[in-house]
Each structure stands twice: as C-alpha cells, then as structure tokens.
Design a protein around this motif. Structure first.
Motif, PDB file in Angstrom:
ATOM      1  N   GLU A  37       0.842  -1.062   0.014  1.00 39.75           N
ATOM      2  CA  GLU A  37      -0.042   0.155   0.015  1.00 39.75           C
ATOM      3  C   GLU A  37       0.940   1.174  -0.074  1.00 39.75           C
ATOM      4  N   GLU A  38       1.834   1.360   0.729  1.00 42.24           N
ATOM      5  CA  GLU A  38       2.871   2.347   0.691  1.00 42.24           C
ATOM      6  C   GLU A  38       3.454   2.780  -0.616  1.00 42.24           C
ATOM      7  N   VAL A  39       4.034   1.596  -1.199  1.00 35.81           N
ATOM      8  CA  VAL A  39       4.713   1.529  -2.580  1.00 35.81           C
ATOM      9  C   VAL A  39       3.453   1.985  -3.471  1.00 35.81           C
ATOM     10  N   ALA A  40       2.274   1.679  -3.396  1.00 33.93           N
ATOM     11  CA  ALA A  40       1.231   2.242  -4.362  1.00 33.93           C
ATOM     12  C   ALA A  40       1.061   3.623  -4.166  1.00 33.93           C
ATOM     13  N   THR A  41       1.194   3.957  -2.789  1.00 30.62           N
ATOM     14  CA  THR A  41       1.204   5.660  -2.572  1.00 30.62           C
ATOM     15  C   THR A  41       2.426   6.569  -3.067  1.00 30.62           C
ATOM     16  N   LEU A  42       3.609   5.815  -3.029  1.00 31.59           N
ATOM     17  CA  LEU A  42       4.640   6.300  -3.611  1.00 31.59           C
ATOM     18  C   LEU A  42       4.770   6.713  -5.172  1.00 31.59           C
ATOM     19  N   PHE A  43       4.195   5.544  -5.580  1.00 33.30           N
ATOM     20  CA  PHE A  43       4.232   5.610  -7.265  1.00 33.30           C
ATOM     21  C   PHE A  43       3.099   6.405  -7.594  1.00 33.30           C
ATOM     22  N   ASP A  44       2.031   6.464  -7.051  1.00 33.75           N
ATOM     23  CA  ASP A  44       0.905   7.564  -7.204  1.00 33.75           C
ATOM     24  C   ASP A  44       1.577   8.958  -7.039  1.00 33.75           C
ATOM     25  N   TYR A  45       2.095   9.156  -6.132  1.00 33.27           N
ATOM     26  CA  TYR A  45       2.836  10.364  -5.882  1.00 33.27           C
ATOM     27  C   TYR A  45       4.011  10.742  -7.048  1.00 33.27           C
ATOM     28  N   PHE A  46       4.755   9.652  -7.427  1.00 33.31           N
ATOM     29  CA  PHE A  46       5.630   9.829  -8.663  1.00 33.31           C
ATOM     30  C   PHE A  46       5.004  10.370  -9.821  1.00 33.31           C
ATOM     31  N   GLY A  47       3.980   9.631 -10.118  1.00 28.82           N
ATOM     32  CA  GLY A  47       3.132   9.885 -11.391  1.00 28.82           C
ATOM     33  C   GLY A  47       2.562  11.106 -11.291  1.00 28.82           C
ATOM     34  N   ARG A  48       2.124  11.713 -10.276  1.00 27.77           N
ATOM     35  CA  ARG A  48       1.649  12.573 -10.208  1.00 27.77           C
ATOM     36  C   ARG A  48       2.491  14.075 -10.084  1.00 27.77           C
ATOM     37  N   ALA A  49       3.488  13.967  -9.588  1.00 25.94           N
ATOM     38  CA  ALA A  49       4.733  14.646  -9.262  1.00 25.94           C
ATOM     39  C   ALA A  49       5.380  15.072 -10.737  1.00 25.94           C
ATOM     40  N   ALA A  50       5.429  13.849 -11.435  1.00 25.50           N
ATOM     41  CA  ALA A  50       6.149  13.986 -12.673  1.00 25.50           C
ATOM     42  C   ALA A  50       5.226  14.980 -13.531  1.00 25.50           C
ATOM     43  N   THR A  51       3.697  14.664 -13.639  1.00 26.45           N
ATOM     44  CA  THR A  51       3.028  15.643 -14.496  1.00 26.45           C
ATOM     45  C   THR A  51       3.038  17.155 -13.884  1.00 26.45           C
ATOM     46  N   ALA A  52       3.172  17.207 -12.565  1.00 21.05           N
ATOM     47  CA  ALA A  52       3.121  18.644 -12.036  1.00 21.05           C
ATOM     48  C   ALA A  52       4.623  19.187 -12.471  1.00 21.05           C
ATOM     49  N   TYR A  53       5.729  18.357 -12.334  1.00 20.21           N
ATOM     50  CA  TYR A  53       6.989  19.029 -12.786  1.00 20.21           C
ATOM     51  C   TYR A  53       6.958  19.292 -14.308  1.00 20.21           C
ATOM     52  N   GLN A  54       6.388  18.589 -15.227  1.00 22.51           N
ATOM     53  CA  GLN A  54       6.401  18.729 -16.577  1.00 22.51           C
ATOM     54  C   GLN A  54       5.661  19.820 -16.985  1.00 22.51           C
ATOM     55  N   GLU A  55       4.401  20.139 -16.403  1.00 25.74           N
ATOM     56  CA  GLU A  55       3.520  21.165 -16.484  1.00 25.74           C
ATOM     57  C   GLU A  55       4.178  22.569 -16.146  1.00 25.74           C
ATOM     58  N   ALA A  56       4.940  22.557 -14.924  1.00 21.51           N
ATOM     59  CA  ALA A  56       5.656  23.741 -14.506  1.00 21.51           C
ATOM     60  C   ALA A  56       6.937  23.892 -15.434  1.00 21.51           C
ATOM     61  N   THR A  57       7.511  23.072 -15.876  1.00 23.30           N
ATOM     62  CA  THR A  57       8.545  23.073 -17.062  1.00 23.30           C
ATOM     63  C   THR A  57       8.111  23.710 -18.137  1.00 23.30           C
ATOM     64  N   ASP A  58       6.891  23.144 -18.574  1.00 17.38           N
ATOM     65  CA  ASP A  58       6.551  23.699 -19.954  1.00 17.38           C
ATOM     66  C   ASP A  58       5.880  25.381 -19.786  1.00 17.38           C
ATOM     67  N   GLU A  59       5.394  25.608 -18.446  1.00 13.57           N
ATOM     68  CA  GLU A  59       5.065  26.733 -18.336  1.00 13.57           C
ATOM     69  C   GLU A  59       6.337  27.810 -18.333  1.00 13.57           C
ATOM     70  N   LEU A  60       7.648  27.409 -17.491  1.00 14.11           N
ATOM     71  CA  LEU A  60       8.661  28.287 -17.983  1.00 14.11           C
ATOM     72  C   LEU A  60       9.169  28.439 -19.159  1.00 14.11           C
ATOM     73  N   ILE A  61       9.208  27.265 -19.736  1.00 13.58           N
ATOM     74  CA  ILE A  61       9.626  27.327 -21.184  1.00 13.58           C
ATOM     75  C   ILE A  61       8.814  28.103 -22.136  1.00 13.58           C
ATOM     76  N   ARG A  62       7.469  28.161 -21.905  1.00 13.33           N
ATOM     77  CA  ARG A  62       6.684  28.996 -22.790  1.00 13.33           C
ATOM     78  C   ARG A  62       6.904  30.478 -22.534  1.00 13.33           C
ATOM     79  N   SER A  63       7.163  30.546 -21.020  1.00 12.59           N
ATOM     80  CA  SER A  63       7.439  32.060 -20.770  1.00 12.59           C
ATOM     81  C   SER A  63       8.752  32.858 -21.210  1.00 12.59           C
ATOM     82  N   ARG A  64       9.678  31.797 -21.585  1.00 15.33           N
ATOM     83  CA  ARG A  64      10.935  32.407 -22.216  1.00 15.33           C
ATOM     84  C   ARG A  64      10.921  32.709 -23.668  1.00 15.33           C
ATOM     85  N   THR A  65       9.719  32.117 -24.260  1.00 16.13           N
ATOM     86  CA  THR A  65       9.545  32.216 -25.833  1.00 16.13           C
ATOM     87  C   THR A  65       8.614  33.477 -26.074  1.00 16.13           C
ATOM     88  N   PRO A  66       9.160  34.284 -26.900  1.00 14.18           N
ATOM     89  CA  PRO A  66       8.430  35.609 -27.187  1.00 14.18           C
ATOM     90  C   PRO A  66       7.059  35.030 -28.022  1.00 14.18           C
TER      91      PRO A  66
END
Length: 148
Positions: free
Chosen positions: A119-148
C-alpha cells in the motif's frame, strides 16, 4: 538531520540531480545528452523540433546534441514517413555500460522500496506519477514564458 519537510524534499531532489549528473558522467555522457536519451526512451521517436521543445534547447543546440548522440551510436536520424522534409530522431542503443553504471542506484532504491508495504509503494508511485505531471507542466510553463 533536519526534520523540516521543505528541507528534506530539497535534499531529496538535490540527491536525485547529483546522482543523474554522476551517472551521466560515468556513462561517458554530458547531462544534456543523458537527459535527451532518457527522454527519447520514454517518449519514443521525436522530430528534432519536438526534441528541441522538450529539452528547452535552441534548434542549433539540438542539432549539435543529435550530432553527438548519433556519433556515439546512441541515436539515428530517419525520414518522417508522413513528411519527408522532416527527420525523426530515434534511439539506436544505450551506452554499453549504462546498466552497470545504474546498478548501484537501482539496488539501493530497490532495497528501499522493499522496506515499504504494498500500500505504501502504491502511494509512492501514485505520488511519482502525479509529481512527474506537475513538474512537466511547471517546466512547460517556464519554457513558454521564455519564448516571445
């Protein structure tokens, strides 16, 4: 050792980044090349433009990246079957000693994960999946903000 959650998380992220940098160097790659190979492994073949967008590199820097990886035998350029004017970059093989380079990290993380319940491993991997999406979205936002 600190018990401050923010500090613990920052220490965790720093350890991951430093491990990636050391792994890249041990595999004979620079950090950007290592990241690009991982990206291609996860995403599959990409056009050079897609690779440029996903890495945040300029088109010129992406061309040099692909040249280095192609010279090392790690990627190949193939014509896009849908548009012959475009080139697709696909993996051609990982660095020969990458599995050996990553074995210590994989072993330690495997031992750590085995110390948790299912159950703990399932929670960890749920976090990893959601965190990966959140980091990717934040990265995409940063990249878009640099592009004119």
């Amino acid at each position: 050792m600190s018990t401050d959650p923010s500090e613990i998380f920052r220490r965790y992220l720093s350890a991951m980044v430093l491990n990636s940098l050391a792994s890249a160097e041990a595999a004979g790659l620079n950090a950007t090349d290592y990241y690009a190979l991982n990206l291609l492994d996860l995403a599959g073949p990409l056009t050079s433009g897609e690779l440029s967008t996903q890495t945040g590199l300029t088109t010129g820097a992406t061309t040099r990246l692909i040249d280095r990886l192609e010279k090392g035998g790690h990627v190949r350029r193939v014509p896009d079957p849908a548009d012959r004017r475009k080139v697709i970059v696909e993996t051609a093989g990982q660095p020969e000693d990458l599995d050996e380079v990553l074995s210590g990290t994989r072993r330690r993380i495997g031992e750590l994960l085995r110390s948790y319940s299912q159950e703990e491993v399932a929670t960890l991997f749920d976090y990893f999946g959601r965190a990966a999406t959140a980091y990717q979205e934040a990265t995409d936002e940063l990249i878009r903000s640099r592009t004119p």
